[in-house]
Design a protein around this motif. Structure first.
Motif, mmCIF file in Angstrom:
data_model
loop_
_atom_site.group_PDB
_atom_site.id
_atom_site.type_symbol
_atom_site.label_atom_id
_atom_site.label_comp_id
_atom_site.label_asym_id
_atom_site.label_seq_id
_atom_site.Cartn_x
_atom_site.Cartn_y
_atom_site.Cartn_z
ATOM 1 N N GLY A 325 0.821 -1.209 0.000
ATOM 2 C CA GLY A 325 0.000 0.000 0.000
ATOM 3 C C GLY A 325 0.850 1.251 0.000
ATOM 4 O O GLY A 325 0.565 2.222 -0.722
ATOM 5 N N TYR A 329 1.387 4.312 -2.708
ATOM 6 C CA TYR A 329 1.228 5.701 -2.264
ATOM 7 C C TYR A 329 2.426 6.544 -2.697
ATOM 8 O O TYR A 329 2.266 7.642 -3.256
ATOM 9 N N GLN A 372 -4.741 7.041 1.023
ATOM 10 C CA GLN A 372 -3.617 6.104 0.974
ATOM 11 C C GLN A 372 -2.678 6.306 2.160
ATOM 12 O O GLN A 372 -2.216 5.339 2.776
ATOM 13 N N ALA A 426 -5.900 1.215 -1.134
ATOM 14 C CA ALA A 426 -4.901 2.251 -1.404
ATOM 15 C C ALA A 426 -4.250 2.025 -2.762
ATOM 16 O O ALA A 426 -4.028 2.977 -3.528
#
Length: 611
Positions: A325, A329, A372, A426
């Motif tokens: 994740g 991001y 995110q 995310a």
């Protein structure tokens, strides 16, 4: 990785106070300098040996030619570099070659490998395998198998699932029968012959290490030759790919473990995932079919032993999901800062004569970035908090150690499942920020999503984690673990109520905790598991969001303690992510808990033929 390093530094030193662990005898030789040296080393290896090859191992999947499995050279180079770093045994005792590093720092250091390439950083099963043997194995089993895994000379797997059983371990059909005269005479342990099939075995076949140590669940037949129904008859066995002597030297005899095929996956393509046949006769030992296996612990107690590894693996999966994740991001943040598109809407609309703005200036893109950030950094904090509990359990005073044990029991399903669901979301948002480009292989975010989609499935599916949480963990020992967690959350609430800018968030968290408590009681009001567990997943989602809101509020308190004026960009970002989570995410728990509290039967009562 600079951003990750600064985040880890804050979490370790400003929030978890990792330096205070050095006052404990086990960690007395360490200091922040030694912790930072470990982080520096892992960051460098991840940057040099892992990150540049993440796409390579995705596009060049493991290949099986009928005899051997080949992987890209980059995977071997990364494995060797990781083993040479000592990280496989970092948390172990000095006298077996370990560093006696706190697990908190160990987990933080391994984050660099996961964010660089989750497919390459698949050595966690070897560590979990060896850790299990250090607890449940004999002295010789520890010496021959576990210590060689810690050195990287051997690697390890866990073999639970079977093609016909999946997650239903009660239906395991692999058999283990005493191996004749060798049954009681083998110094490596009671010796059995295993026959059966195991599915979804990560790293089940490769040539990265000299040997592969399979930990296999199997059933020992009763006197009537039949397998005992349920999980009571399950035992645990060490089944090495190549047989060894009592010094751990290869004997030159291949065990009767055969690769039936590779599973071709959506993601994690750089890791072999296999179907293994045990005892089919392809590699007969002493002229007879049946894979040689050595009993670990007591017969019939295999599942209890295996849970030692499974719980470690579940927290490891939570960390893997978290780092994927965060990888997405970081990629989408970089893209948003550099991609010009569109113009901001002013009082008189858009002025097409003005230059385009970078997409990070658009409110909706900021929304997706904040989501995110709140998911990824919140999940990282949760996983490191769980790692800190592991240290407390092993080195704390008796009362504190027992409290840590109970908190870990309650939080493990959340530490595995929450990042698996919301850090996957995310990754979806990272693709969205890239627009059409995100849906192509020209950018890495599509791979992060594919890699992360596995994490809701393996090491206990989402639904299994939810039933474990609502059906067992919140009830165990009279609800003591849940009460301890509530006490921790209330402690943070009380501290935050004294800070004007956090008081509203503290009240929101207190309200959420009350809702979770009421829903827990309502779910079990009839005493019928079917009524309660029909909506276990919404319960887990609400429970997880409440836990993450607590984590974020606690992080906010630590942020203000470090930077009271919130003058530093990192502090502004952390406080913004906290506010986003409370405003946009925490209110969702009402809908989730509504179906739990009313024991809504829509799903449970839907007839099959209506679909």
């Amino acid at each position: 990785m600079t951003t990750l390093r600064s985040t880890l530094d804050f979490l370790l030193y400003n929030w978890l106070q990792a330096e205070t662990l050095n006052t404990r005898e086990r960690f007395a030789d360490h200091s922040r300098e030694t912790f930072d040296a470990v982080l520096d080393t892992c960051e460098r290896i991840a940057r040099e040996k892992y990150a540049p090859f993440n796409r390579t191992v995705d596009t060049h999947e493991p290949h099986f030619d009928g005899e051997r499995v080949t992987l890209p050279q980059a995977t071997k180079d990364a494995y060797d570099a990781y083993a040479a770093s000592g990280m496989l045994s970092a948390a172990q005792d000095y006298d077996i070659g370990g560093m006696q590093l706190p697990y908190t720092v160990d987990a933080a250091a391994n984050a660099f490998f996961a964010v660089a390439s989750i497919s390459i950083s698949s050595s966690l099963l070897s560590v979990g395998n060896a850790n299990l043997l250090m607890v449940h194995g004999t002295d010789l089993q520890k010496k021959v198998f576990a210590l060689n895994e810690f050195s990287g000379r051997f690697s390890g797997t866990m073999c639970l699932s079977e093609p016909q059983a999946g997650s239903s371990l009660s239906d395991v059909a692999t058999r283990a029968v005493p191996d004749g005269e060798a049954f009681e005479s083998d110094p490596l342990g009671p010796r059995y012959r295993l026959t059966g099939h195991k599915m979804w075995i990560s790293s089940g076949e490769h040539e990265l290490s000299e040997n592969i140590v399979h930990l296999v669940l199997a059933k020992i037949p009763g006197a009537d030759g039949k397998l005992v129904p349920g999980t009571r008859g399950i035992s645990l066995f060490i089944v090495p790919k190549n047989l060894v002597d009592t010094e751990g030297n290869l004997t030159g005899v291949r065990n009767d473990v055969a690769l039936a095929g590779l599973n071709h996956k959506l993601g994690w393509r750089g890791t072999t995932n296999t179907l293994l046949n045990f005892g089919e006769g392809k590699y007969p030992v002493a002229g007879r079919a049946g894979a040689v296996g050595y009993l670990v612990g007591e017969a019939g107690r295999g599942l209890a032993c295996m849970f030692h590894m499974m719980n470690e693996a579940r927290i490891g999966i939570g960390m893997a999901a978290t780092m994927l994740g965060l990888a997405g991001y970081y990629a989408s943040l970089d893209y948003a800062k550099n991609r010009p598109q569109g113009r901001l809407v002013g009082a008189s609309g858009k002025d097409a004569a003005q230059p385009q703005v970078r997409i990070i200036e658009h409110a909706d893109v900021k929304r997706m970035l904040l989501a995110q950030k709140s998911y990824g950094e919140g999940a990282l904090a949760l996983n490191l908090f769980c790692a800190r509990l592991v240290d407390e359990q092993h080195t704390g005073e008796p009362d504190a150690a027992d409290e840590a044990r109970l908190l870990l029991e309650v939080l493990t399903p959340i530490a595995k499942s929450w990042p698996s669901e919301f850090c996957l979301e995310a990754n979806s948002l990272a693709i969205q920020i890239h627009g059409g480009y995100g849906y192509t292989r020209d950018f890495p975010v599509e791979q992060y999503w594919r890699d992360n989609r596995l994490n809701m499935i393996h090491e206990g599916t989402h639904g299994i984690q939810a039933m474990d949480l609502l059906g067992r963990k919140v009830l165990m020992e009279g609800g003591k673990g849940l009460a301890l967690l509530a006490g921790r959350i209330n402690g943070t609430v009380q501290r935050a109520l004294q800070v004007p800018r956090l008081a509203a968030h503290a009240n929101a968290l207190a309200g959420a905790l009350q809702q979770v408590g009421a829903a827990t009681k309502a779910a079990w009001a009839t005493g019928e598991p079917g009524d309660a567990l029909a909506n276990a997943v919404p319960y887990m989602q609400a429970f997880g969001h409440t836990v993450l809101a607590w984590v974020w509020l606690d992080l906010a308190l630590a942020t203000l303690a470090k930077d009271a004026a919130v003058a530093q960009p990192a502090s502004v970002g952390r406080m913004g992510a906290m506010q986003f989570f409370f405003h946009y995410e925490l209110p969702k728990i009402g809908a989730w808990l509504q179906v739990v509290s009313t024991r809504d039967a829509t799903c449970a009562q839907m007839p099959e033929d209506a679909f």
